[in-house]
Design an enzyme around this catalytic site. Sequence first.
Site, PDB file in Angstrom:
ATOM      1  N   ASN A  10       0.873  -1.166   0.000  1.00 48.99           N
ATOM      2  CA  ASN A  10       0.000   0.000   0.000  1.00 48.99           C
ATOM      3  C   ASN A  10       0.914   1.220   0.000  1.00 48.99           C
ATOM      4  O   ASN A  10       1.448   1.613   1.035  1.00 48.99           O
ATOM      5  CB  ASN A  10      -0.885  -0.044   1.249  1.00 48.99           C
ATOM      6  CG  ASN A  10      -1.855   1.118   1.306  1.00 48.99           C
ATOM      7  OD1 ASN A  10      -1.795   2.039   0.491  1.00 48.99           O
ATOM      8  ND2 ASN A  10      -2.748   1.084   2.282  1.00 48.99           N
ATOM      9  N   ARG A  94      -2.489  -2.108  -3.543  1.00 44.66           N
ATOM     10  CA  ARG A  94      -3.704  -1.315  -3.348  1.00 44.66           C
ATOM     11  C   ARG A  94      -3.624  -0.118  -4.290  1.00 44.66           C
ATOM     12  O   ARG A  94      -2.652   0.640  -4.261  1.00 44.66           O
ATOM     13  CB  ARG A  94      -3.793  -0.829  -1.910  1.00 44.66           C
ATOM     14  CG  ARG A  94      -4.978   0.082  -1.705  1.00 44.66           C
ATOM     15  CD  ARG A  94      -5.001   0.672  -0.328  1.00 44.66           C
ATOM     16  NE  ARG A  94      -6.190   1.482  -0.173  1.00 44.66           N
ATOM     17  CZ  ARG A  94      -6.217   2.660   0.420  1.00 44.66           C
ATOM     18  NH1 ARG A  94      -5.119   3.164   0.931  1.00 44.66           N
ATOM     19  NH2 ARG A  94      -7.340   3.336   0.521  1.00 44.66           N
ATOM     20  N   HIS A 183     -12.802   2.805  -0.131  1.00 50.53           N
ATOM     21  CA  HIS A 183     -12.806   1.768   0.923  1.00 50.53           C
ATOM     22  C   HIS A 183     -13.452   0.477   0.416  1.00 50.53           C
ATOM     23  O   HIS A 183     -13.973  -0.323   1.210  1.00 50.53           O
ATOM     24  CB  HIS A 183     -13.612   2.199   2.177  1.00 50.53           C
ATOM     25  CG  HIS A 183     -13.004   3.305   2.983  1.00 50.53           C
ATOM     26  ND1 HIS A 183     -13.769   4.265   3.601  1.00 50.53           N
ATOM     27  CD2 HIS A 183     -11.713   3.592   3.299  1.00 50.53           C
ATOM     28  CE1 HIS A 183     -12.982   5.104   4.261  1.00 50.53           C
ATOM     29  NE2 HIS A 183     -11.733   4.718   4.085  1.00 50.53           N
ATOM     30  N   HIS A 211     -18.014   1.797   7.682  1.00 50.32           N
ATOM     31  CA  HIS A 211     -16.552   1.781   7.852  1.00 50.32           C
ATOM     32  C   HIS A 211     -16.179   3.105   8.514  1.00 50.32           C
ATOM     33  O   HIS A 211     -16.132   4.152   7.858  1.00 50.32           O
ATOM     34  CB  HIS A 211     -15.877   1.623   6.483  1.00 50.32           C
ATOM     35  CG  HIS A 211     -14.377   1.661   6.563  1.00 50.32           C
ATOM     36  ND1 HIS A 211     -13.587   0.565   6.313  1.00 50.32           N
ATOM     37  CD2 HIS A 211     -13.523   2.673   6.859  1.00 50.32           C
ATOM     38  CE1 HIS A 211     -12.315   0.895   6.473  1.00 50.32           C
ATOM     39  NE2 HIS A 211     -12.252   2.181   6.802  1.00 50.32           N
ATOM     40  N   ARG A 244     -12.049  15.248   7.525  1.00 47.42           N
ATOM     41  CA  ARG A 244     -12.821  15.675   6.345  1.00 47.42           C
ATOM     42  C   ARG A 244     -14.248  16.043   6.763  1.00 47.42           C
ATOM     43  O   ARG A 244     -14.839  15.375   7.617  1.00 47.42           O
ATOM     44  CB  ARG A 244     -12.887  14.562   5.296  1.00 47.42           C
ATOM     45  CG  ARG A 244     -11.549  14.204   4.698  1.00 47.42           C
ATOM     46  CD  ARG A 244     -11.730  13.231   3.531  1.00 47.42           C
ATOM     47  NE  ARG A 244     -10.466  12.601   3.202  1.00 47.42           N
ATOM     48  CZ  ARG A 244     -10.246  11.294   3.258  1.00 47.42           C
ATOM     49  NH1 ARG A 244     -11.221  10.452   3.603  1.00 47.42           N
ATOM     50  NH2 ARG A 244      -9.069  10.812   2.950  1.00 47.42           N
ATOM     51  N   GLU A 336     -15.030  -0.537  15.251  1.00 49.44           N
ATOM     52  CA  GLU A 336     -14.676  -1.765  15.973  1.00 49.44           C
ATOM     53  C   GLU A 336     -14.471  -1.526  17.461  1.00 49.44           C
ATOM     54  O   GLU A 336     -14.604  -2.449  18.272  1.00 49.44           O
ATOM     55  CB  GLU A 336     -13.379  -2.359  15.379  1.00 49.44           C
ATOM     56  CG  GLU A 336     -13.571  -2.918  13.990  1.00 49.44           C
ATOM     57  CD  GLU A 336     -12.245  -3.241  13.299  1.00 49.44           C
ATOM     58  OE1 GLU A 336     -11.269  -3.574  13.987  1.00 49.44           O
ATOM     59  OE2 GLU A 336     -12.205  -3.148  12.063  1.00 49.44           O
ATOM     60  N   ASN A 337     -14.107  -0.274  17.814  1.00 43.63           N
ATOM     61  CA  ASN A 337     -13.687  -0.027  19.201  1.00 43.63           C
ATOM     62  C   ASN A 337     -14.609   0.841  20.040  1.00 43.63           C
ATOM     63  O   ASN A 337     -14.538   0.780  21.262  1.00 43.63           O
ATOM     64  CB  ASN A 337     -12.293   0.622  19.199  1.00 43.63           C
ATOM     65  CG  ASN A 337     -11.231  -0.331  18.701  1.00 43.63           C
ATOM     66  OD1 ASN A 337     -11.015  -1.372  19.301  1.00 43.63           O
ATOM     67  ND2 ASN A 337     -10.603   0.007  17.591  1.00 43.63           N
ATOM     68  N   GLU A 387      -8.286  -5.262   5.270  1.00 43.68           N
ATOM     69  CA  GLU A 387      -8.096  -4.899   3.861  1.00 43.68           C
ATOM     70  C   GLU A 387      -6.907  -5.636   3.247  1.00 43.68           C
ATOM     71  O   GLU A 387      -6.943  -6.009   2.078  1.00 43.68           O
ATOM     72  CB  GLU A 387      -7.927  -3.382   3.743  1.00 43.68           C
ATOM     73  CG  GLU A 387      -9.230  -2.660   4.056  1.00 43.68           C
ATOM     74  CD  GLU A 387      -9.087  -1.156   4.190  1.00 43.68           C
ATOM     75  OE1 GLU A 387      -9.245  -0.458   3.189  1.00 43.68           O
ATOM     76  OE2 GLU A 387      -8.829  -0.671   5.305  1.00 43.68           O
TER      77      GLU A 387
HETATM   78  P1  AMP Z   1      -8.527   3.608  11.200  1.00 46.48           P
HETATM   79  O1  AMP Z   1      -8.480   4.726  10.201  1.00 46.48           O
HETATM   80  O2  AMP Z   1      -9.490   2.512  10.837  1.00 46.48           O
HETATM   81  O3  AMP Z   1      -7.163   3.088  11.576  1.00 46.48           O
HETATM   82  O4  AMP Z   1      -9.124   4.244  12.545  1.00 46.48           O
HETATM   83  C1  AMP Z   1      -8.390   5.174  13.294  1.00 46.48           C
HETATM   84  C2  AMP Z   1      -9.319   5.847  14.295  1.00 46.48           C
HETATM   85  O5  AMP Z   1      -9.960   4.866  15.130  1.00 46.48           O
HETATM   86  C3  AMP Z   1      -8.606   6.741  15.297  1.00 46.48           C
HETATM   87  O6  AMP Z   1      -8.425   8.055  14.782  1.00 46.48           O
HETATM   88  C4  AMP Z   1      -9.578   6.764  16.477  1.00 46.48           C
HETATM   89  O7  AMP Z   1     -10.516   7.801  16.306  1.00 46.48           O
HETATM   90  C5  AMP Z   1     -10.321   5.462  16.366  1.00 46.48           C
HETATM   91  N1  AMP Z   1      -9.985   4.500  17.442  1.00 46.48           N
HETATM   92  C6  AMP Z   1      -8.947   3.652  17.517  1.00 46.48           C
HETATM   93  N2  AMP Z   1      -8.989   2.942  18.654  1.00 46.48           N
HETATM   94  C7  AMP Z   1     -10.091   3.356  19.322  1.00 46.48           C
HETATM   95  C8  AMP Z   1     -10.693   3.020  20.588  1.00 46.48           C
HETATM   96  N3  AMP Z   1     -10.167   2.097  21.381  1.00 46.48           N
HETATM   97  N4  AMP Z   1     -11.847   3.664  20.918  1.00 46.48           N
HETATM   98  C9  AMP Z   1     -12.383   4.601  20.113  1.00 46.48           C
HETATM   99  N5  AMP Z   1     -11.872   4.957  18.938  1.00 46.48           N
HETATM  100  C10 AMP Z   1     -10.734   4.354  18.536  1.00 46.48           C
END
Ligand code: AMP
Length: 403
Positions: A10, A94, A183, A211, A244, A336-337, A387
């Site tokens: 990537n 990618r 995505h 997503h 964004r 996810e979190n 991904e």
């Molecule tokens: P990604 O672009 O999928 O890697 O997501 C990154 C974003 O996920 C970060 O900027 C956070 O806002 C969010 N994130 C990561 N870990 C957590 C967590 N444990 N709880 C809430 N938000 C999270």
Amino acid sequence: MTASRVLVLNSGSSSVKYQLLDMRDNSRLAAGLVERIGERTSRLKHTPLAAGGEAREWNGPIADHDAALKAVAEELAKDGLGLDSPELAAIGHRVVHGGQTFTRPTVIDDAVLAEIERLIPVAPLHNPANLTGIRTARALRPDLPQIAVFDTAFHTTMPESAARYAIDVETADAHRIRRYGFHGTSHAYVSRATAELLGKAPEEVNVIVLHLGNGASASAVRGGVCVDTSMGLTPLEGLVMGTRSGDTDPAVIFHLARVGNMSIDEIDTLLNKKSGLIGLCGDNDMREIRRRIDEGDARAELAFDIYIHRLKKYIGAYCAVLGRVDAVAFTAGVGENSAEVRAAAVAGLETLGLAVDDALNAVRGDEPRLISPPDARVAVAVVPTDEELEIATQTYALVERTN
Ligand code: AMP
């Protein structure tokens, strides 16, 4: 032994992320990242996962993508996983923008490279970097199949009613202006994994995929086929994201130019890099925003509310687009979190059949899981995206078919 390894690359403008997978069992042999390419302070972080080894870090100038990939090849070779290994079946790249041309993973040849180049005007930030990565990898292993996996491909099934903007058709076509969506590998992977979680074939289920990472997009997937998505000509459209704006009245741009005396480049930077959560409250990390809300910070709370309001509107819209919804799947960093985001996104949507069970929603884990009450009409799920695995799977499947 038949070659079973796939290297996933990537390539960004100043970074290369990579993973080496063994497709016999989808296991990860190595993963890493080269950052700040072209600066004096470049960094390579390599984790030899198969060897169970410690991450190795190297700091120092890495002049360009060629030097970066050679450094990665050296790190892989130290663990007996070099790019010259006969077990390497292909490299999967990618590529962000495949336009209307590329609807599936494609074996890269000179004509494909030329077409990806032709698409640069619609993806000026991403396709040039992707091309550099491909050219470098081809120079290193000219004999090896190199496959392009496009972020837009999954969305090329959108009907014209969803893919077109309501602007003058001749002007739109002359400039290839339409809604492409991004995505796509994530939406493809997660919609399939959600069907699997429900014990159904992808053809049998209608899924809304959310997503929610630093970039964020929603998609409506009917029977495994994407029928709408929230990103458009570029990844700026749709949901509120980390930096964004997502949807705005296009006239905001005229207003900023005419009344705010801002240049097009300044407005571009404002909407892509200084808006969304960071523009609203100064933070783009959902963890930090939740921490501030817990301390009573009103700006963080308003940013969260705007984020959720937009998300809810897309959930409602995609219920209408799909007619029947079997599942809503949350994925990526926030999806996810953040149990708070998931709960808030479906709060009050019981009439649409949507609800989360608080206890299930609070459970953390890496596996796909249901968080809706057992009797819910619509399944709500957390489905971790992957991904790299999706790119490797699509790459390997194409290599096997063409062998
Ligand atoms: P990604 O672009 O999928 O890697 O997501 C990154 C974003 O996920 C970060 O900027 C956070 O806002 C969010 N994130 C990561 N870990 C957590 C967590 N444990 N709880 C809430 N938000 C999270």
